[in-house]
Design a protein around this motif. Structure first.
Motif, PDB file in Angstrom:
ATOM      1  N   GLY A 107       1.550   1.735  -2.429  1.00 30.41           N
ATOM      2  CA  GLY A 107       0.443   1.375  -3.287  1.00 30.41           C
ATOM      3  C   GLY A 107       0.081  -0.094  -3.170  1.00 30.41           C
ATOM      4  O   GLY A 107       0.540  -0.794  -2.258  1.00 30.41           O
ATOM      5  N   LEU A 108      -0.724  -0.595  -4.131  1.00 32.88           N
ATOM      6  CA  LEU A 108      -1.231  -1.965  -4.086  1.00 32.88           C
ATOM      7  C   LEU A 108      -0.794  -2.751  -5.321  1.00 32.88           C
ATOM      8  O   LEU A 108      -0.616  -2.181  -6.401  1.00 32.88           O
ATOM      9  CB  LEU A 108      -2.763  -1.949  -4.019  1.00 32.88           C
ATOM     10  N   ASP A 109      -0.643  -4.079  -5.155  1.00 29.12           N
ATOM     11  CA  ASP A 109      -0.333  -4.912  -6.306  1.00 29.12           C
ATOM     12  C   ASP A 109      -1.620  -5.239  -7.071  1.00 29.12           C
ATOM     13  O   ASP A 109      -2.700  -4.743  -6.740  1.00 29.12           O
ATOM     14  CB  ASP A 109       0.416  -6.178  -5.888  1.00 29.12           C
ATOM     15  N   GLY A 110      -1.519  -6.092  -8.077  1.00 25.81           N
ATOM     16  CA  GLY A 110      -2.666  -6.383  -8.929  1.00 25.81           C
ATOM     17  C   GLY A 110      -3.830  -7.042  -8.214  1.00 25.81           C
ATOM     18  O   GLY A 110      -4.967  -6.991  -8.687  1.00 25.81           O
ATOM     19  N   ILE A 115       2.075  -3.378  -1.033  1.00 25.83           N
ATOM     20  CA  ILE A 115       3.408  -3.678  -1.542  1.00 25.83           C
ATOM     21  C   ILE A 115       4.494  -3.479  -0.488  1.00 25.83           C
ATOM     22  O   ILE A 115       5.396  -4.309  -0.351  1.00 25.83           O
ATOM     23  CB  ILE A 115       3.719  -2.807  -2.774  1.00 25.83           C
ATOM     24  N   GLY A 116       4.417  -2.395   0.237  1.00 26.10           N
ATOM     25  CA  GLY A 116       5.476  -2.121   1.206  1.00 26.10           C
ATOM     26  C   GLY A 116       5.313  -0.746   1.820  1.00 26.10           C
ATOM     27  O   GLY A 116       4.305  -0.066   1.629  1.00 26.10           O
ATOM     28  N   VAL A 204       4.524  -2.422  -9.536  1.00 24.47           N
ATOM     29  CA  VAL A 204       5.084  -1.072  -9.548  1.00 24.47           C
ATOM     30  C   VAL A 204       5.057  -0.486  -8.144  1.00 24.47           C
ATOM     31  O   VAL A 204       3.990  -0.361  -7.530  1.00 24.47           O
ATOM     32  CB  VAL A 204       4.290  -0.154 -10.513  1.00 24.47           C
ATOM     33  N   MET A 205       6.216  -0.155  -7.608  1.00 28.45           N
ATOM     34  CA  MET A 205       6.292   0.566  -6.337  1.00 28.45           C
ATOM     35  C   MET A 205       5.929   2.022  -6.603  1.00 28.45           C
ATOM     36  O   MET A 205       6.677   2.758  -7.243  1.00 28.45           O
ATOM     37  CB  MET A 205       7.699   0.448  -5.753  1.00 28.45           C
TER      38      MET A 205
END
Length: 216
Positions: A107-110, A115-116, A204-205
């Motif tokens: 997913g994506l951060d803010g 993210i990974g 959040v991962m």
């Protein structure tokens, strides 16, 4: 060359238009096969892999950080023996920072940063199927038209490849008919470099993927 050939073909058709008539109908054929075979895949722990809280100070600043390896069991139970393969679909498609079918996104951060990534590795040596003495892995990147020669090497689960199982080593005939299979998969997760992430708040991962049974 293709354009020229198409133009010439059009002229040829015009030359005989006076003596023939184009058909006014077109035929469509739709085929398929409904199989009585039905398989249910189940991951251990309900398919949940939890890395808990990870402090940002434990992340590498300029390079990715590898997390501890995780293992999870997969069982595939069918109502009868049959040929099938497995494929994984990334429910967070487009969020992996590595462009490869074997990596799935967290997913994506803010701020929209990736993210990974994580991957799943199948190991034939940790697989049991029916009463077969040994299992080998095989793989198809052509939607089951052709199969890679089977062997005992680990295989990364792909989103555009089919993963199959056979008891014959060195075979390119594809999967064997199997009813019940149990295997242990290794999950490898990597967090993007710290400099590429917005860590002003908790990140959040949110990895999510769907395993699909493809009947052959």
């Amino acid at each position: 060359m293709n354009t020229v050939r198409l133009s010439l073909a059009s002229l040829a058709l015009l030359g005989i238009a006076s003596s023939t008539h184009a058909a006014s109908t077109a035929e469509l054929t739709v085929t398929g096969l409904i199989t009585p075979m039905a398989c249910t895949p189940v991951f251990s722990a309900g398919g949940l892999v939890d890395f808990g809280k990870i402090s940002q100070q434990d992340l590498n600043q300029a390079r990715p950080t590898m997390l501890p390896l995780k293992t999870m069991a997969l069982t595939v139970s069918c109502n009868s023996a049959g040929r099938y393969a497995l494929r994984m679909r990334d429910n967070r498609d487009g969020t992996a920072y590595v462009n490869s079918e074997i990596y799935y996104g967290f997913g994506l951060d803010g701020s929209g940063g990736k993210i990974g990534v994580y991957s799943l590795k199948f190991d034939p040596k940790q697989t049991v199927a029916d009463a077969l003495p040994v299992i080998y892995g095989t793989e198809s990147t052509t939607n089951a038209v052709a199969w890679r020669t089977s062997n005992s090497n680990p295989i990364d689960m792909g989103s555009r490849s089919l993963l199959g199982f056979t008891e014959v080593n060195g075979s390119s005939a594809g999967p064997t008919a199997i009813q019940n299979l149990t295997s242990t998969f290794i999950l490898e997760a990597v967090i993007n470099a710290k400099q590429n992430l917005d860590l002003s708040q908790e990140v959040v991962m949110d990895g999510s993927a769907t395993l699909e049974v493809v009947y052959l």
